[in-house]
Structure formats: structure tokens, C-alpha cells
Enzyme design. Structure first.
Site, PDB file in Angstrom:
ATOM      1  N   ASP A 153      -1.931  -8.706   3.693  1.00  0.00           N
ATOM      2  CA  ASP A 153      -1.804  -7.345   3.175  1.00  0.00           C
ATOM      3  C   ASP A 153      -1.624  -6.403   4.349  1.00  0.00           C
ATOM      4  O   ASP A 153      -2.380  -6.459   5.321  1.00  0.00           O
ATOM      5  CB  ASP A 153      -3.059  -6.940   2.391  1.00  0.00           C
ATOM      6  CG  ASP A 153      -3.100  -7.595   1.018  1.00  0.00           C
ATOM      7  OD1 ASP A 153      -2.137  -8.300   0.673  1.00  0.00           O
ATOM      8  OD2 ASP A 153      -4.094  -7.405   0.297  1.00  0.00           O
ATOM      9  N   ASP A 160       3.158 -11.056 -12.148  1.00  0.00           N
ATOM     10  CA  ASP A 160       1.712 -11.026 -12.380  1.00  0.00           C
ATOM     11  C   ASP A 160       1.483 -11.299 -13.862  1.00  0.00           C
ATOM     12  O   ASP A 160       2.051 -10.606 -14.714  1.00  0.00           O
ATOM     13  CB  ASP A 160       1.136  -9.652 -12.012  1.00  0.00           C
ATOM     14  CG  ASP A 160       1.259  -9.345 -10.514  1.00  0.00           C
ATOM     15  OD1 ASP A 160       1.497 -10.290  -9.741  1.00  0.00           O
ATOM     16  OD2 ASP A 160       1.100  -8.172 -10.137  1.00  0.00           O
TER      17      ASP A 160
END
Lengths: 196, 253
Positions: B11, B130
Site C-alpha cells: 500500500d 472485490d
């Protein structure tokens, strides 16, 4: 000086970065004179075959490439364009290797594109000097070159064997991406720079 | 034989890595470039950078980061997070990324997948999907947008098939039920998607132990597995994970 042929293909920067890591002096160019004068020529490529061939033909680069006599390395699409014909866009290619580039047959159970690290075997020629058999290289492609008498290595995808690299005289081609294949890939590029 | 891939996910915010990355061996724990070099040297097969930069003004930081990473490592990497259109993709690929991933932007505008695959090639277009369990959907799973906040009403498998038809070259499948739980990958979801489409599937969300990777490759039929914290917190060491998988009959590099 190494000439890296500039055409409308993706991720040429990776090849430039890999050469930089090896300390090689390289220029990205589509100028025929610079390419002809280069000590070695690299023909990279991620993209679509018929669009790439049109670009090369329009700039007179196809004939320039065919006439080169210094060590020449085509990578991925670059190697496919060195063959005689590609099913991608059904296009005539450079004809350095007398092979037809084919689309992976669908419905065979395997995924397309063939993407990831695969082993390469039956290695021959200067590019693979010091590279262990069954080394892993990074591939990403949907079209392939069948087994050939010009193959200098082969790989296998779910039972389908095909050419992982080709060579003929001063012309070399690799289906995998040496610039993305870690240490093994670096050896291929170094061998190209030092042993061809 | 084609190897199953192990992919650490980093990230990145404002050009720096976030989320508890704590490597004593790194001089700068926030340096995405150093961390990428570390993972590359210990056998990671690919890397994913997820840009979570919130402000528009700082979005250029990801482009300079990508450029720096491509000078440093020699394995493929994908950049995702906040990619809205062709210009974003062009800038990231031109800076040296191998692939980009799109998520919510593709749900809102599925034609984006066609435009991207025609212009840049399917091989560099990853659909980040997702999914969350929803028994009212035909496959049992629904695609969600905006990091899981927005239900879409789209069946996850149907969306995966549509994305494939529109030119996506790979699917990065994250289970929102499993993400962050360390309870194992969503094996059932992964198998449903992976066995019903013809492009590779990267399983993500829920990795906690080495056995989880084995089961998502065997029962889940995943082509690759992605994880973040188990690698960042040294709970799983990549060379050890690969030795374990190899001993269990999984082809790994």
C-alpha cells in the site's frame, strides 16, 4: 552502442532500465541510420502484431531490420514479428524465421494469456551460456511460435510444447521477457551483450 | 511447467509505503523502492502497488515512484488504486509499470476495459474485483465497489465473465468477507471464478498461514496468490513458503 528500436510498443522503458543496470549504453531510436550503425540491436515489444508491422513498414524499418548483420535480439512481440506470418491480425511479418505465429487454442483448459514464470529447457546457443536447464523466465503472451528447427529453447504450457526462443545467424528472439525475469533474465541480456 | 505466483502487495500513500511495514533491514521503512527490492530479492514473483493517496494534488507521486521502481527491480509489477481513465494508465505504463488494475471505474464504465485493452493490450489490464457473499446472487457472490462500501447488484461471476469479454487480461479477486481476517483465502469464491473464466485469477484476502496458500492453489484453482500483512510482518517468509509449496507438489519458481 546498443540501439533499442522504438515503435508503438508498450513498456520499452523496462528494457532500457535493464540495460542501464548492466552498464550498457543504449539509445531508443527509430532512425534507420542509427540502427544500422549500432553494435547490437534490441527489438522489444508488447503490443499487437499487425499494428506494429504497419508502423515498421511505414517508416521503412522492415527492410532495415532484414538487412542488419550485427547481433539482433527480438523480445516477445519482437520475436514474433521476426517470423514470417502472425495470426494476430493475420499479418505478414519480417520473415527472418520461417515460422507461423499462432493463437493458443481455446477450450483446452488452460488460461490465456500464458502469463507468469515458466521453465525453459533444451537450451542451446550463446544466449543460454551458463543458464541452468529448467530455469524460470517470465512470459506474457497469447500467441506462440510452434516448435521449430530454429528453436534454441522450448517451454511447455499444460502439455503444449512451443519455442521459447529462436536463433538463426545473427538473429535471436526470445518469447519471454529477460528484462522482467530477475537474475536469469539478466544473464540472457548479458550473454547477448558479451557473447554474440 | 508454469509456476503459481506469490505476490506481495504494497500500500502506497503519497509515494511512501504504509500499513505497518516494519523491516529492520531497511534503512527507510517507508521506502517503497527499498521494500520492492527486498521482495524481489527474496523470490516474490510479482509485486502489486496499491495507491491509496487521497488527494488529487499528490497523485503524481505514484508516477515518480513507478519510474524509480522500474529502474530498480527486474520482476513485473502492477499498479492499482484510483485509476480512472486512459490518461492515468498511459502515465503509469509509460513510467515502467507492467500492468495496471482498475476496479470501481470499470464497474461504473465497463467500456473502459475495452478502450484500455485495445490501446495498451489485454496483458496489462487487470480487473480488480472485490466480492462479498450474497446468497441472492446466482454465483452466491456480489461485486462491490469503492473498497467494499458500495454494493453494485452485479453478480461477481457475471462481472468477471463480462470483464474477460471486454478485454481484461487477468482478475485480481479480493474476498471482502476474508480480507483482513487472516482466516484463509476464500477458496469457494476463487474456485467459482477461476474455473468459469479463461483468464488467470489472482486470489487475495485472508492469507494467514502457509496452508492457506496451498488450499487456494489446489481447491481454489488460483493462478496466483496475493497477500500483504503476513509478508510485511514476517509471519510468512517467502522462500520458506515456496519450499513448503514445492514440497506439497505445487510448481513454484
Amino acid at each position: 552502442m546498443i540501439a533499442v528500436i522504438k515503435y508503438n510498443a508498450g513498456n520499452i522503458l523496462s528494457v532500457m532500465c535493464a540495460l542501464e543496470r548492466l552498464g550498457a549504453e543504449a539509445v531508443l531510436t527509430d532512425d534507420p541510420e542509427t540502427i544500422k550503425k549500432a553494435e547490437r540491436v534490441i527489438f522489444p515489444g508488447v503490443g499487437e502484431a499487425s499494428t506494429a508491422m504497419r508502423y515498421l513498414d511505414e517508416r521503412g524499418l522492415s527492410d532495415v531490420i532484414r538487412g542488419l548483420d550485427q547481433p539482433f535480439l527480438g523480445i516477445c512481440l519482437g520475436m514474433q514479428l521476426m517470423c514470417s506470418f502472425s495470426e494476430e491480425g493475420n499479418t505478414e511479418c519480417l520473415g527472418i524465421f520461417p515460422e507461423h505465429v499462432r493463437l493458443f487454442p481455446k477450450g483446452q483448459g488452460y488460461k490465456i494469456p500464458h502469463v507468469g514464470w515458466n521453465t525453459v529447457s533444451r537450451l542451446s546457443g550463446p544466449l543460454f551460456s551458463g543458464v541452468p536447464d529448467e530455469s524460470y523466465f517470465y512470459f506474457v503472451h497469447s500467441y506462440f511460435v510452434p516448435l521449430s528447427s530454429d528453436a534454441s529453447s522450448v517451454t511447455s504450457y499444460d502439455g503444449l510444447d512451443f519455442s521459447a526462443s529462436l536463433s538463426r545467424g545473427n538473429f535471436y528472439g526470445v518469447q519471454f521477457h529477460p528484462e522482467k525475469s530477475g537474475e536469469a533474465g539478466e544473464m540472457i541480456l548479458r550473454n547477448f551483450l558479451e557473447r554474440t | 511447467m508454469l509456476a503459481k505466483r506469490i505476490i506481495p502487495c504494497l500500500d502506497v500513500k503519497d509515494g511512501r509505503t504504509v500499513k505497518g511495514v516494519n523491516f529492520v533491514s531497511l534503512r527507510d521503512a517507508g521506502s517503497a523502492v527499498e521494500l520492492a527490492g527486498f521482495y524481489s530479492s527474496c523470490g516474490a514473483d510479482e509485486l502489486v502497488f496499491l495507491d491509496i493517496t487521497a488527494t488529487v494534488e499528490k497523485r503524481d507521486t505514484i508516477v515518480s515512484l513507478v519510474r524509480e521502481v522500474s529502474h530498480t527491480i527486474s520482476i513485473p509489477f502492477t499498479v492499482g488504486g484510483g485509476i480512472r481513465g486512459e490518461e492515468d494508465v498511459d502515465r503509469i505504463l509509460s513510467a515502467g509499470a507492467d500492468k495496471i488494475s482498475v476496479n470501481s471505474a470499470a464497474i461504473r464504465n465497463p467500456e473502459l476495459l475495452e478502450r484500455l485493452s485495445q490501446r495498451f493490450g489485454s496483458q496489462c489490464v487487470v480487473l480488480a474485483l472485490d466480492a462479498r457473499s450474497n446468497p441472492s446472487m446466482p454465483s452466491g457472490y456480489e461485486a462491490v465497489a469503492d473498497g467494499g462500501r458500495t454494493p453494485t447488484g452485479l453478480d461477481a461471476l457475471q462481472w468477471a465473465s463480462e470483464a474477460e469479454a471486454r478485454g481484461a487480461g487477468e482478475i485480481l479477486l479480493t474476498s471482502m468477507d476474508k480480507d483482513g481476517t487472516r482466516d484463509g483465502f476464500a477458496v469457494d469464491l476463487t474456485r467459482i471464478i477461476s474455473t468459469n473464466i479463461d483468464i488467470p485469477v489472482i486470489a487475495s484476502g485472508g492469507a494467514g498461514k502457509m496452508e492457506d496458500f496451498l488450499s487456494v492453489f489446489t481447491a481454489g484453482k488460483a493462478d496466483a496468490a496475493l497477500a500483504a500483512s503476513v509478508f510485511h510482518f514476517h509471519e510468512i517468509d517467502i522462500p520458506e513458503l515456496k519450499r513448503y509449496l514445492r514440497a506439497s507438489g505445487i510448481p513454484v519458481r
